[in-house]
Design an enzyme around this catalytic site. Sequence first.
Site, PDB file in Angstrom:
ATOM      1  N   GLU A  54       1.042  -1.141   0.001  1.00  0.00           N
ATOM      2  CA  GLU A  54       0.001   0.191  -0.001  1.00  0.00           C
ATOM      3  C   GLU A  54       0.851   1.281  -0.026  1.00  0.00           C
ATOM      4  OE1 GLU A  54      -2.885   0.559   3.344  1.00  0.00           O
ATOM      5  OE2 GLU A  54      -3.894   2.047   2.082  1.00  0.00           O
ATOM      6  N   HIS A 112      -9.579  -4.099   9.794  1.00  0.00           N
ATOM      7  CA  HIS A 112      -9.719  -4.031   8.418  1.00  0.00           C
ATOM      8  C   HIS A 112      -9.987  -4.973   7.656  1.00  0.00           C
ATOM      9  CE1 HIS A 112      -7.986   0.211   7.494  1.00  0.00           C
ATOM     10  NE2 HIS A 112      -6.799  -0.061   8.121  1.00  0.00           N
ATOM     11  N   HIS A 127      -6.713  -2.309  15.216  1.00  0.00           N
ATOM     12  CA  HIS A 127      -7.045  -1.622  13.802  1.00  0.00           C
ATOM     13  C   HIS A 127      -6.674  -2.384  12.686  1.00  0.00           C
ATOM     14  CE1 HIS A 127      -7.079   1.937  11.133  1.00  0.00           C
ATOM     15  NE2 HIS A 127      -6.125   1.259  10.601  1.00  0.00           N
ATOM     16  N   GLU A 128      -5.535  -3.160  12.602  1.00  0.00           N
ATOM     17  CA  GLU A 128      -5.136  -4.114  11.299  1.00  0.00           C
ATOM     18  C   GLU A 128      -6.263  -5.192  11.507  1.00  0.00           C
ATOM     19  OE1 GLU A 128      -3.456  -2.385   9.456  1.00  0.00           O
ATOM     20  OE2 GLU A 128      -2.477  -1.142  11.304  1.00  0.00           O
ATOM     21  N   MET A 136       0.613  -2.774   8.568  1.00  0.00           N
ATOM     22  CA  MET A 136      -0.188  -3.071   7.371  1.00  0.00           C
ATOM     23  C   MET A 136      -1.277  -4.292   7.407  1.00  0.00           C
ATOM     24  SD  MET A 136      -0.922  -1.715   4.480  1.00  0.00           S
ATOM     25  CE  MET A 136      -2.011  -2.602   3.395  1.00  0.00           C
ATOM     26  N   GLU A 137      -2.576  -4.063   6.978  1.00  0.00           N
ATOM     27  CA  GLU A 137      -3.344  -4.833   7.001  1.00  0.00           C
ATOM     28  C   GLU A 137      -3.572  -6.065   5.855  1.00  0.00           C
ATOM     29  OE1 GLU A 137      -4.151  -1.694   6.385  1.00  0.00           O
ATOM     30  OE2 GLU A 137      -5.645  -1.423   4.812  1.00  0.00           O
ATOM     31  N   ASN A 138      -2.427  -6.382   5.216  1.00  0.00           N
ATOM     32  CA  ASN A 138      -2.623  -7.285   4.373  1.00  0.00           C
ATOM     33  C   ASN A 138      -3.121  -8.777   4.671  1.00  0.00           C
ATOM     34  OD1 ASN A 138      -0.249  -5.965   3.115  1.00  0.00           O
ATOM     35  ND2 ASN A 138       1.000  -6.933   5.050  1.00  0.00           N
TER      36      ASN A 138
HETATM   37  N1  0A1 Z   1      -3.121   0.920   5.680  1.00  0.00           N
HETATM   38  C1  0A1 Z   1      -2.113   0.996   6.854  1.00  0.00           C
HETATM   39  C2  0A1 Z   1      -1.212   2.446   6.563  1.00  0.00           C
HETATM   40  C3  0A1 Z   1       0.061   2.050   5.777  1.00  0.00           C
HETATM   41  C4  0A1 Z   1      -0.109   2.891   4.707  1.00  0.00           C
HETATM   42  C5  0A1 Z   1       0.941   2.818   3.974  1.00  0.00           C
HETATM   43  C6  0A1 Z   1       2.231   2.058   4.185  1.00  0.00           C
HETATM   44  O1  0A1 Z   1       3.337   2.116   3.638  1.00  0.00           O
HETATM   45  C7  0A1 Z   1       4.121   2.865   3.350  1.00  0.00           C
HETATM   46  C8  0A1 Z   1       2.004   1.246   5.297  1.00  0.00           C
HETATM   47  C9  0A1 Z   1       1.012   1.221   6.197  1.00  0.00           C
HETATM   48  C10 0A1 Z   1      -2.995   1.291   8.133  1.00  0.00           C
HETATM   49  O2  0A1 Z   1      -4.092   2.027   8.263  1.00  0.00           O
HETATM   50  O3  0A1 Z   1      -2.626   0.629   9.196  1.00  0.00           O
HETATM   51 ZN    ZN Z   2      -5.763   1.518   8.603  1.00  0.00          ZN
END
Ligand code: 0A1
Ligand code: ZN
Length: 885
Positions: free
Chosen positions: A126, A307, A303-304, A269-271
């Site tokens: 992301e 998601h 949070h993750e 990160m919510e992969n």
């Molecule tokens: N989606 C994640 C936030 C996130 C965004 C960008 C990243 O890479 C640089 C990493 C994490 C969240 O909301 O936790």
């Molecule tokens: Zn998030």
Amino acid sequence: MRTEDPQIIRLVDYRPPDFLIDRMSLDIKLDLKKTRAISRLSLRPNPAGRADVPLVLDGDELVLLGVKLDGEPLQECYSVTADGFTLAAPPRRNFELEIETELDPSANTKLMGLYRSGSAYCTQCEAEGFRRITYFLDRPDVLSIYTTRIEADRAEAPILLSNGNLVERGDVPQSNRHYAVWHDPFPKPCYLFALVGGDLGSLRDTFTTMSGRKVDLAIYVEHGNERRAAYAMDALKRAMRWDETAYKREYDLDVFNIVAVSDFNMGAMENKGLNIFNDRYVLALPETATDADYAGIERVIAHEYLHNWTGNRITCRDWFQLCLKEGLTVFRDQEFTSDQRSRALQRIADVRTLRAQQFSEDAGPLAHSVRPDTYREINNFYTATVYEKGAELVRMLKVLIGDDAFSRGIQLYFERCDGTAATVEDFLACFEASSGRDLQHFALWYEQAGTPSVTIAASYDQDAKTLSLELSQETPPTPGQPDKKPLVIPLAIGLIGESGTELPLKAEIDAFDGASAAELKRGLIELTSARRHIVFRDLGERVVISALRGFSAPVQLVQSASDEDLSLQCAFDPDPCVRWQAAQTYATRLLVAAARAPASGRNHSGIASFTEALRKAVSAGGDPAFTAQLLTLPSETDIAREIGDNVDPDAIYDGRQRLRADVGRALSTELLRLYRDLASDAPYSPDAASAGRRALRNTALDLLTSADEAAGTPLARAQFDTASNMTDRIAALTVLCLTESAAREDALEEFYKRYAGDALIIDKWLSLQATMPHPGTLDRVRGLMRTEQFSMANPNRVRALIGGFAANQRQFNAPDGSGYDFIGECVLLLDPKNPHVAVRLLSAFRTWRMMEPRRCRLAEAMLRRIQGVASLSPDVRDIVDRSLA
Ligand code: 0A1
Ligand code: ZN
């Protein structure tokens, strides 16, 4: 002109993709410098897209080795550039494209795409990192089913992980390599792709879902750190259960894996099925982590995980809709924490964050709406506005339509939008359906930037026994939005009589103008136009309005309450947010006056009645965590924002220090008693009640030392020596760091010796020194940068030391410009390697325009110097241009 810059992406230009990728099969052979990625894309023309157009795939810094179309090697008919792959005349039927690329994870300093953290391979996709692994339609509305085969050296990477469920693993014959195949049955956009390979330890557990399915849970960490993941595991299981009970959402794969890495640009990160975390949000033991660290872990783990339904099962159509997943998931994680801990305290903490981060963003050149309509670099929109204000909009929606309609609406959203890439409109439509209410006006909150201010002018007429309220709203202009429209603002209110009792709005007020009975029954006034006039009748006594209860809208409240009213509210208001706010407002008045006119005499009577109000509140007892919040004065940034222009950070600092000393002196008896009574030799527990007691005790120590350094220093030193947990030890060290004493240097030295091997603890040590308000801090920071503890390549180290300095209001804004020069130089040094981290530092400049003229000129000069550098990353270019616009 910048406005014609071709790189600007606009929401109105959204078009569905011309091709869809139903299945994606990735075969990755991990190697330090020459990783091979073979991807097989099952493509088809999108019926909703354009016909007869080339296929253009995104790429970034890729080396292309070969392409096959339906199994046949392609020699021509395609072209590649640094940022893309184009197939000029793709088939008009289903077809398969096989693309082989080569990557060098060891050279990936941006930490986007496939990179190395320590000796492990990991990914971050992301927002647009997947294109650094292979050519793809790197946009969130292209959903594919992934099968991933990872191959690596068995000794180097015994653990091989990807999204979904493990379907196969084995050895590669006649080699020292092995492989694993993962299959994720849920279609997902490529930003949710992840893989990990490395030699890692793990903590394992299981979770049985509400329908009785068993899920294997694992948290992967560096060997030796397994014990430190226990709290994260506990938080994960609580989050999984909570999503079932609060939202009826069940986990959907057989495994849920978390990997903690020490090099990560963000928090986590919510992969899908494979969350990757910055290790600071996983690792904790009482002797290594503070109460705040534990709370942070609980929040980010939740949070993750949350998601999975808000972000993964339902994703975003395009990056303009980022708040759809982030605002909603922040709202959900806040609710989770409220249910696990104290609702009132959580709300106060969230409001503090909102003000410090989001209101500040809104007040400067980087202000943007919750759903922006243009962007140049999406990485720069992971902001407090999208996250924190985005969460506030969901909360406001709930307040407006009520709990029942809200829960029916969100269930409808899960049913209707599952498996799709949705928009804010899709989301709101579910709540229109569940509430029967037209949300078009409410939707303006997503488009219009800026913090609205709501003014309440109240006048009580003793003869007529009426209270008349004149309500008005105004949103200041923000970049690109000079004229603002009125918003729908839910104002939760109550009336407090002189004796401190709440007057029920319904029973005691039998007539009113302009407010409907339904509104008053809910204690809610909806402000929908620029002004509204309401009269409450039959009020036999003078009343104080208790407004914005529960902080019902993300607005700045302007109220003409007298000092006595504020004292009354601080002591009696049934709403903890209002009680806390009354103390903050009172303190802000004193602090703003002191900073604006440092030379004129102090307002001794004002100070005395403020400290008296606090003394009463402290003596009344109550939740220690709440009392600690009452005693914590607004931050220097809050005061600066309140002043708005011609800001002198030294004057703010001095005024705040003096008021802290006043509070410490006036309450010394109470504080000393608290400090003694709250001492505990029970084993450490991170629960909210114990943390609240520690918070109050440490606040007492801090205030006592501010008032009397000679008396406080030995207390702090003793606490530092005997502390049984990191919370108390670091609190003592923080107090010592505010003194310019030998005790400070000794303690810092001892702390260092004790924890030198532990990077996360050393981060605390670095940031404590970077935030010391005294002159000499910059030299200290420069010195620390040269030590072996520091590395420019690690985002956590940079954030702790350089980010700590950038947050140091006094030294960053030093009148000679040395702080600006230092941070500017760090930005330029970091930008070529990791623009993400560079941008975070650069955003410290967002307050430059509100500074007094001399500082303003110096900050601008540095920004212009950065702007003049030809080779800036798009990320830094975007922020510096906007900061100067
Ligand atoms: N989606 C994640 C936030 C996130 C965004 C960008 C990243 O890479 C640089 C990493 C994490 C969240 O909301 O936790
Ligand atoms: Zn998030």
